[in-house]
Design an enzyme around this catalytic site. Sequence first.
Site, PDB file in Angstrom:
ATOM      1  N   SER A  48       0.808  -1.214   0.000  1.00  0.00           N
ATOM      2  CA  SER A  48       0.000   0.000   0.000  1.00  0.00           C
ATOM      3  C   SER A  48       0.845   1.268   0.000  1.00  0.00           C
ATOM      4  CB  SER A  48      -0.929   0.009   1.220  1.00  0.00           C
ATOM      5  OG  SER A  48      -0.170  -0.020   2.427  1.00  0.00           O
ATOM      6  N   ASP A  50       3.990   4.060  -1.264  1.00  0.00           N
ATOM      7  CA  ASP A  50       4.281   4.794  -2.500  1.00  0.00           C
ATOM      8  C   ASP A  50       5.222   4.037  -3.420  1.00  0.00           C
ATOM      9  OD1 ASP A  50       2.619   6.861  -1.961  1.00  0.00           O
ATOM     10  OD2 ASP A  50       4.164   8.299  -1.392  1.00  0.00           O
ATOM     11  N   ALA A  52       5.740   0.844  -3.815  1.00  0.00           N
ATOM     12  CA  ALA A  52       5.067  -0.271  -4.486  1.00  0.00           C
ATOM     13  C   ALA A  52       4.142   0.229  -5.587  1.00  0.00           C
ATOM     14  CB  ALA A  52       4.286  -1.093  -3.471  1.00  0.00           C
ATOM     15  N   TYR A 163      13.144  -4.906   7.960  1.00  0.00           N
ATOM     16  CA  TYR A 163      13.696  -6.042   7.211  1.00  0.00           C
ATOM     17  C   TYR A 163      13.931  -7.272   8.091  1.00  0.00           C
ATOM     18  CZ  TYR A 163      14.706  -3.081   3.080  1.00  0.00           C
ATOM     19  OH  TYR A 163      14.617  -2.253   1.990  1.00  0.00           O
ATOM     20  N   HIS A 282      24.116   5.033  -5.520  1.00  0.00           N
ATOM     21  CA  HIS A 282      23.933   5.166  -6.971  1.00  0.00           C
ATOM     22  C   HIS A 282      25.225   5.573  -7.682  1.00  0.00           C
ATOM     23  CE1 HIS A 282      19.819   4.589  -6.158  1.00  0.00           C
ATOM     24  NE2 HIS A 282      19.427   5.839  -6.018  1.00  0.00           N
TER      25      HIS A 282
END
Length: 524
Positions: A48, A50, A52, A163, A282
């Site tokens: 539910s 953002d 995803a 996690y 990144h």
Amino acid sequence: MGSTMFNESFRNDSSESINLRSESFSEERDMGIVPEIGCLSIIVLGASGDLAKKKTFPALFHLYQQGFLQDNDVHIFGYARTKLSDDDLREHIRGYLSHGASKEKREVLSRFLQLIKYVSGTYDHADGFQILNNEISGHEISKDSQPGTSRRLFYLALPPSVYPSVCEMIRRYCMNQSDLGGWTRIVVEKPFGKDLTSAEDLSAQLGQLFDEQQLYRIDHYLGKELVQNLLVLRFANRFFLPLWNRDNIDNIQIVFREDFGTKGRGGYFDEYGIIRDIIQNHLLQVLCLVAMEKPVSLKPEHIRDEKVKVLQSVLPIKLEEVVLGQYDGYKDDPTVADSSNTPTFATVILRIHNERWEGVPFILKAGKALNSRKAEIRVQFKDVPGDIFKSKRQGRNEFVIRLQPSEAMYMKLTVKKPGLEMSTIQSELDLSYGLRYQEIKIPEAYERLILDTIRGDQQHFVRRDELKVAWEIFTPLLHNIDAGQLKTIPYKPGSRGPEEADELLAKAGYVQTHGYVWIPPTLA
């Protein structure tokens, strides 16, 4: 569930812990021997949220649309704490996928949404995960999947703080207990910790539950088309082989720029800052591919071995080679403290101590609320010796790889200006993907990486030892910033960032080009 409680639970129940880890994961070892014929279940945890809705489900839809996910093979499960029905989740997702869709696409979307089922539950108790496992098992039975061949992919679109508890629940209640070609794989999103200690703690906790072959640490930059092209570009073209070294290259910039601020995410961003959010993961991943040596083969482990070697060669960061900035107005966000020293801009120079790159500065630069939006690699070559045309004022040769937007590769070079006079001008040799490959849709990074996970290809995912070395590089700097020993410099939104950053680039040897701007070509 905190890390202390998690570790304590394992110490207090050592026999169960040993039993969990002692099971062989032969389905992973046998991947290349036993064909994958069982049905596929994709479970999106945090369904539910953002991430995803904006990234994970759209990527799954595009894979379905292109035929990589088949109706008779796959089922998708959403799991989150929010109380929703199957149709509620489907309608949430539809809103992100149906805008401007043709009738044909809407029909495909409707079929895709029927593959999605929703289960509500918490992230640290058995009840929800037992229900989830029953739903998955029911799907596998309905598809007549042969025992021992079914596949389960768990995508954790969740904060890293949960996690450990989520992975423990998966391991206890949702594992595919097969050894005939089936598998269970876990995709975890960044950030992987906040420094070396927290990252290692998280890795240790997950490592108690899953083998490294089952863990896929996703960094979506590794799925970008132009990033994936770097190995081909460097090692399949004779042009670059003799040039790609310190004898010819003066400096390399890897740049990430956004023309907007935190957009209401100030509270989240303030916990991390631009270095943790962008540079340490990144941009450092891009650096690895730019600087690594040729791997023995294209096998994922050979490629990742070379990336680790590059990181191990990076020298400690010098504080005098760092400039931090924070845009004016950042602290107007009510979720950001008035005393915040969190950088929204950073320029950091890394130096690689090896034969190829000794003396070449790698300039990593990232910032928010700047004057443009782009991500690119800029390789600047040294001046031409004995320049008879006196063309130095035109600027140096540069090879630029534009990662986003307007994906392109172009070489800036000096040419004769057309006309009767012998004068020079800077121009470019240009490969713009939108113009050259008009019939090809460039896939989104998440599409590629999810497909890689299904195929068991870990080349574009971060290995545990690689993650550790990356944090070793940046943790001392981050602790200095967190302690307030290195201050941010204010800069105006819509600017290039602090002037001190340009001064640092000049000291590092970068020569800025004046009077030349690359303009992405447009379709006629």
